[in-house]
Design an enzyme around this catalytic site. Structure first.
Site, PDB file in Angstrom:
ATOM      1  N   HIS A   7      93.592  43.495  72.610  1.00  0.00           N
ATOM      2  CA  HIS A   7      92.393  43.726  73.415  1.00  0.00           C
ATOM      3  C   HIS A   7      91.453  44.697  72.728  1.00  0.00           C
ATOM      4  CE1 HIS A   7      95.172  46.928  75.089  1.00  0.00           C
ATOM      5  NE2 HIS A   7      94.079  47.662  75.104  1.00  0.00           N
ATOM      6  N   GLU A  43      91.363  49.698  85.453  1.00  0.00           N
ATOM      7  CA  GLU A  43      91.030  48.752  84.393  1.00  0.00           C
ATOM      8  C   GLU A  43      91.012  47.325  84.879  1.00  0.00           C
ATOM      9  OE1 GLU A  43      94.908  48.705  81.867  1.00  0.00           O
ATOM     10  OE2 GLU A  43      94.453  46.779  82.747  1.00  0.00           O
ATOM     11  N   GLN A  60      89.348  44.780  77.733  1.00  0.00           N
ATOM     12  CA  GLN A  60      89.900  45.721  78.715  1.00  0.00           C
ATOM     13  C   GLN A  60      88.773  46.670  79.116  1.00  0.00           C
ATOM     14  OE1 GLN A  60      92.721  48.839  77.312  1.00  0.00           O
ATOM     15  NE2 GLN A  60      94.065  48.067  78.939  1.00  0.00           N
ATOM     16  N   HIS A  84      88.437  51.711  72.166  1.00  0.00           N
ATOM     17  CA  HIS A  84      89.577  51.516  71.260  1.00  0.00           C
ATOM     18  C   HIS A  84      89.790  50.039  70.985  1.00  0.00           C
ATOM     19  CE1 HIS A  84      91.592  51.238  75.279  1.00  0.00           C
ATOM     20  NE2 HIS A  84      92.391  50.373  74.694  1.00  0.00           N
ATOM     21  N   GLU A 134      95.354  51.195  69.245  1.00  0.00           N
ATOM     22  CA  GLU A 134      96.510  51.072  70.133  1.00  0.00           C
ATOM     23  C   GLU A 134      97.418  49.966  69.606  1.00  0.00           C
ATOM     24  OE1 GLU A 134      95.223  50.279  74.161  1.00  0.00           O
ATOM     25  OE2 GLU A 134      97.206  49.584  74.773  1.00  0.00           O
TER      26      GLU A 134
END
Ligand code: V0V
Ligand code: CO
Length: 146
Positions: A7, A43, A60, A84, A134
Site C-alpha cells: 500500500h 484508516e 491506505q 509512507h 513499511e
C-alpha cells in the site's frame, strides 16, 4: 523477499472527505476500514489490484486519532500527502532481519499489528532516502467450513 507494493499510506485531515474524493474522482471504494489505537490512526483501505504473489495493492488513507501520533505530528508539519510506502512480504520477520543487517534502522524489535490483522514494521525514513518504509505480511485467510 519483497513481492509487491502492499500500500501507499496517505495522511489526511478528514478521512470521510478524502474517501469521498477517491470514490468520486477515481471510482475506488472502501475495501476495509478500522481504528488502530496503538498507531493512532483511523484508516480506510481502497483496493487497487490483486498481485501475482496472492496479495493485493491498496491505498491506505490515514486520519490521526490524536495529535501526538506519528501521522498527527507529520500532518502538523507537512500538511496532507504521501506519508509512507509499504512493501508486502511472505515473512516480515525475516525481511526485517535481513534489512537490519544491512544497517537500516528497523523501528520495532517485533512486528506489530497492522491493517486487517497484518504484521507490520517500519524502516526509519532517514535511512531510506527520506521515505518512511513499511514491511507487511498479510494475515492468513480465514479458515472456511468445508
Ligand atoms: C518523519 N520524518 C519523515 C516522516 N516522518 N520523513 C519522511 N516520511 C515520513 N513519514 C522525518 C522528519 O521530517 C524528521 O526529519 C525526522 O524524520 C524525525 O521526525 P520527527 O518529526 O521528529 O518524528 P519522530 O522522530 O518522532 O517520528 C518519526 C518516525 C515515526 C518515523 C520514527 O513517524 C514513526 O515511528 N513512524 C512509524 C509508525 C507510523 O508511521 N504509523 C502510522 C501509520 P528532519 O526534520 O529532522 O530532517 S500506521 C500504518 O501504516 C498501519 C497501521 C498499517 O499499514 O497497517
Ligand atoms: Co501503512
Amino acid at each position: 523477499m519483497l513481492t509487491r507494493i502492499d500500500h501507499i499510506g496517505i495522511a489526511c485531515f478528514d478521512l470521510d472527505r478524502t474517501v469521498e474524493f477517491y470514490r468520486a474522482t477515481y471510482g475506488f471504494e472502501v475495501f476495509h476500514s478500522e481504528v488502530n489505537e496503538e498507531q493512532g490512526v483511523r484508516e480506510a483501505m481502497l483496493k487497487i489490484n490483486e498481485t501475482s504473489d496472492g496479495g493485493a495493492s491498496y491505498l491506505q488513507l490515514l486520519e490521526p486519532t490524536r495529535e501526538d501520533s506519528a501521522v498527527g505530528k507529520w500532518l502538523a508539519k507537512n500538511g496532507e500527502g504521501v506519508h509512507h510506502i509499504a512493501f508486502g512480504t511472505a515473512d516480515v520477520d525475516s525481511a526485517a532481519g535481513d534489512i537490519r543487517s544491512k544497517g537500516v534502522r528497523v523501528l520495532y524489535d517485533e512486528p506489530r499489528i497492522g491493517s486487517m490483522g497484518s504484521r507490520i514494521t517500519f524502516l526509519h525514513p532517514k535511512d531510506c532516502h527520506g521515505v518512511l518504509t513499511e514491511l507487511v505480511t498479510s494475515a492468513p485467510p480465514a479458515p472456511t467450513d468445508h
